[in-house]
Write an enzyme that holds these catalytic residues in place. Structure first.
Site, mmCIF file in Angstrom:
data_model
loop_
_atom_site.group_PDB
_atom_site.id
_atom_site.type_symbol
_atom_site.label_atom_id
_atom_site.label_comp_id
_atom_site.label_asym_id
_atom_site.label_seq_id
_atom_site.Cartn_x
_atom_site.Cartn_y
_atom_site.Cartn_z
ATOM 1 C CG ASP A 156 -11.311 -9.756 -21.641
ATOM 2 O OD1 ASP A 156 -11.345 -8.850 -22.596
ATOM 3 O OD2 ASP A 156 -10.639 -9.580 -20.742
ATOM 4 C CG ASP A 193 -9.545 -7.683 -26.069
ATOM 5 O OD1 ASP A 193 -10.268 -6.639 -26.040
ATOM 6 O OD2 ASP A 193 -8.775 -7.593 -25.277
ATOM 7 C CD GLU A 194 -14.675 -6.431 -22.317
ATOM 8 O OE1 GLU A 194 -15.234 -6.262 -21.230
ATOM 9 O OE2 GLU A 194 -13.626 -5.872 -22.300
#
Length: 419
Positions: free
Chosen positions: A16, A115-116
């Protein structure tokens, strides 16, 4: 104790990015997101615009977080304010994925959000060595090449990797959990909503049963949980033991369980007519997404957030209908009812809509008594085809041309913000 030998024991990592949007803007302007107070604001020309993301120093030093208004941000020479650049954010997200591709094949990567990502490092030991060290190497490469700091959790399945990330790595930068860690690291977790997959409503129901931490949940009789929650009770029990059978690419809960949309309005909407205008646009968007996926819904939920000028507040209400639908006007009719029953003439600043209890569209029977059903479906299909081919504003309802409409302005944005 649980016999873990019966369950998959892989090397799954969840990576993340730290304050992703703020980190991207920091990278673009050669700043350190861990040291510089940064806020991403929807529109710097509108004092009521909200903060979409903030760097750790911005949150810690100035108490500015997501949802803070522009006029609430203190004037300080160290603070850096930026408008979102969604196209750039997506470009950076794809760059991260390209780095992951250097270590594992495409089928071993699941991009969970912008974003992960989850990656399966099982079997890569001969190529890269110890999986934990490989993850740290990936984190270093992302930082060195993109200037994006990250946190990472590693576990024997997706659930454990995510828990290691959320409950430990976000404080330390990296964490690896095994099944042996469950009693020591997972069971003490309380309140229950800190456990991935448990929301406030489920937490309250569990509390009513005398279950207040994950250890309580793990040691509750399985049949008792299944009697109370059905299939979800079985999942809650096994998750409390760190067991997850989800395949990479199908994170819990598996599949799409709802379609929704939420807007923070750029000004106060002071009449119910204005709120209805933006609500109809949202119903159009959500219904189209359901139709595109071949789904129909039985439960419609409406959320209204009042302006700070009204001292905040609002309401969230749901209604379940007899027959599932994906028709815009039927969803809108339910929303109008919920709005009329609960709206108390306060200025509105946020509207959210979601549809749940999804069914396959083919399973929905058309009523013989509703003569307009076939006509409405045909019209909806034609409108969807036009929008899919020529863009979301190729065909609009007249309400979108009023001052209250937001569809045209939002069509110029990427991900709801400037590209």
């Amino acid at each position: 104790m649980m016999d873990y030998s019966k369950f998959p024991n892989r090397q799954i990592a969840c990576i993340d990015m730290m304050s992703f949007y703020a980190s991207c803007m920091a990278s673009l302007h050669s700043l350190d997101v861990r040291k510089v107070p940064i806020a991403i604001v929807g529109n710097l020309k509108q004092r009521g615009s909200v903060v979409l993301a903030a760097s750790p120093p911005m949150k810690k030093r100035f108490k500015v977080k997501t949802g803070t208004r522009l006029y609430e941000i203190p004037h300080h020479p160290e603070i850096r304010l930026f408008e979102p650049r969604m196209a750039y954010f997506l470009e950076m997200s794809m760059s991260i994925t390209r780095i992951l591709h250097r270590y594992v094949p495409a089928e071993a990567i699941h991009v969970y959000s912008v974003d992960e990502s989850f990656i399966d490092l099982t079997g890569t030991e001969r190529l890269w060595g110890d999986p934990a060290q490989t993850v740290k190497k990936i984190q270093k490469e992302i930082l060195d090449t993109l200037n994006l700091p990250s946190t990472a959790g590693v576990g024997p399945n997706m659930l454990m990797a995510k828990l290691a990330l959320d409950l430990e790595a976000k404080k330390t930068g990296f964490a690896k959990w095994t099944f042996e860690d469950v009693p020591k690291k997972l069971w003490p977790v309380s309140p229950l909503r800190e456990m991935w997959g448990i929301g406030g409503r489920t937490e309250k129901s569990l509390n009513d049963m005398g279950i207040f931490c994950v250890g309580d949940l793990a040691n509750t009789d399985l049949s008792k949980l299944e009697m109370k929650f059905g299939v979800m009770g079985n999942q809650l029990y096994h998750h409390a033991w760190g067991i997850d059978l989800s395949e990479l690419g199908a994170p819990m809960p598996e599949g799409q369980v709802s379609y929704g949309k939420s807007q923070i309005l750029m000004r106060d909407y002071n009449t119910i007519a204005e709120v209805r205008a933006v609500l109809l646009e949202m119903c159009e968007d959500v219904a189209k997404r359901a139709r595109d996926a071949g789904k129909a819904a039985r439960t419609i939920s409406l959320g209204i957030g009042y302006s700070k000028n009204a001292l905040g507040g609002g309401f969230q209400r749901s209604r379940t209908i007899t027959a599932a639908t994906n028709e815009t006007m039927k969803i809108y009719a339910v929303c109008k009812e919920l709005l009329s029953e609960n709206y108390d003439a306060q200025p509105v600043r946020q509207v959210s809509l979601s549809i749940t209890k999804l069914e396959d569209e083919q399973s929905v029977q058309l009523s013989l008594f509703d003569k307009d059903n076939w006509r409405e479906r045909a019209i909806g299909s034609v409108m969807d085809n036009i929008r899919n081919r020529f863009g979301s504003t190729a065909i609009l309802r007249a309400i979108s041309l009023t001052d209250a409409g937001t569809a045209i302005k939002r069509s110029e944005l990427v991900g709801g913000h400037k590209g």
